[in-house]
Write a protein that holds these residues in place. Sequence first.
Motif, PDB file in Angstrom:
ATOM      1  N   ALA A   1      -1.659   5.723   3.372  1.00 61.31           N
ATOM      2  CA  ALA A   1      -0.754   5.958   2.232  1.00 61.31           C
ATOM      3  C   ALA A   1      -1.039   7.313   1.585  1.00 61.31           C
ATOM      4  O   ALA A   1      -0.116   8.044   1.215  1.00 61.31           O
ATOM      5  CB  ALA A   1      -0.909   4.834   1.212  1.00 61.31           C
TER       6      ALA A   1
ATOM      7  N   LEU B   1       0.403   6.369  -6.165  1.00 61.64           N
ATOM      8  CA  LEU B   1      -0.122   5.179  -5.505  1.00 61.64           C
ATOM      9  C   LEU B   1      -0.827   4.238  -6.473  1.00 61.64           C
ATOM     10  O   LEU B   1      -1.292   3.175  -6.078  1.00 61.64           O
ATOM     11  CB  LEU B   1      -1.090   5.589  -4.390  1.00 61.64           C
ATOM     12  CG  LEU B   1      -0.464   6.377  -3.233  1.00 61.64           C
ATOM     13  CD1 LEU B   1      -1.525   6.827  -2.246  1.00 61.64           C
ATOM     14  CD2 LEU B   1       0.604   5.548  -2.521  1.00 61.64           C
TER      15      LEU B   1
ATOM     16  N   ASN C   1       0.837  -1.196   0.000  1.00 63.59           N
ATOM     17  CA  ASN C   1       0.000   0.000   0.000  1.00 63.59           C
ATOM     18  C   ASN C   1       0.876   1.252   0.000  1.00 63.59           C
ATOM     19  O   ASN C   1       0.899   2.028   0.941  1.00 63.59           O
ATOM     20  CB  ASN C   1      -0.919  -0.001   1.221  1.00 63.59           C
ATOM     21  CG  ASN C   1      -2.069   0.973   1.020  1.00 63.59           C
ATOM     22  OD1 ASN C   1      -2.727   0.931  -0.001  1.00 63.59           O
ATOM     23  ND2 ASN C   1      -2.286   1.848   1.972  1.00 63.59           N
ATOM     24  N   GLY C   2       1.646   1.414  -1.043  1.00 62.94           N
ATOM     25  CA  GLY C   2       2.538   2.556  -1.159  1.00 62.94           C
ATOM     26  C   GLY C   2       3.349   2.433  -2.435  1.00 62.94           C
ATOM     27  O   GLY C   2       3.114   1.557  -3.262  1.00 62.94           O
TER      28      GLY C   2
ATOM     29  N   THR D   1      -4.983   2.264   2.979  1.00 66.79           N
ATOM     30  CA  THR D   1      -5.040   3.162   1.822  1.00 66.79           C
ATOM     31  C   THR D   1      -5.080   4.616   2.258  1.00 66.79           C
ATOM     32  O   THR D   1      -4.385   5.477   1.693  1.00 66.79           O
ATOM     33  CB  THR D   1      -6.264   2.844   0.954  1.00 66.79           C
ATOM     34  OG1 THR D   1      -6.161   1.517   0.447  1.00 66.79           O
ATOM     35  CG2 THR D   1      -6.377   3.820  -0.214  1.00 66.79           C
TER      36      THR D   1
END
Length: 272
Positions: free
Chosen positions: A214, A232, A139-140, A211
């Motif tokens: 991030a 992202l 998640n990044g 999410t």
Amino acid sequence: MLSAIEPRHRALPMIDEIHTHLEALTAYTGALPAFLATLRDRFEATRTSHESIQHLAGRELINEHIAREHGAARKEIVSAQPGNRTADDLAYSFERDRAALKQGVSMRTIYHSSVRRVATVGNWAKEMAAAGGEIRTVNGRFPRSIIFDRRVAFVPVHTAEGEPPADEAVMISNPLAVAGISAVFDLFWERAEPWLSPTHGKDTGLTTTATQRAILRELCLGRTQAQAAKNLGISSAWVNNQLGELRTNLDMKTLNEVIYWWGKSPDHDVQD
């Protein structure tokens, strides 16, 4: 016996012939730069094996080399795919990847967590997992790469400015360079979440989702919402949706309030 004729009777055909040659020469000259560029690209792609870094230009040429190395792999294929792969991309690689798995080649793939919402990728991941492949999500941001047997790696062409061009790649066979690229992949793999993880989406005791965290990290680095979405691998609409959901959950009216809260929140210290 030769006899003289009126010169003007021959002049026009001669001029027409000269014009025809000039037009052909002009066309040849105009096509020459593109032809030489193609020769250069082909030369770069077919350099001898001792040349450990090769610049590949053109999707067809890149796919040719990837297919060749894919077929030559005997132990391991790993790839980090930060973007959203299209249905055509998945269909193109599916049978080839499944055949490699049947031959005993291990396969590990990293995607961005946003693709979990894409049905085509989800179906592909389930089928690949059933065939023995491993899929995880991060998640990044993470770098794109494809590595075969820790022997050959394909990475984007990074320049001083702008995003790497989509139709160019670098093929690297230098052992030290490939080892470095592989080490970076391993670091992201360790912190990535298995696709079929039973805890996916559960942030017990936290206010934010992975999410949302991030997105907030991107914004705190001075990036706009559009830039955060691009970095992202998600849509701007989804960024707006997630920030709006967070404002509602926190009972806040502005994004500035959310960011101020984020800086002091325990969620800020979570390492995703």
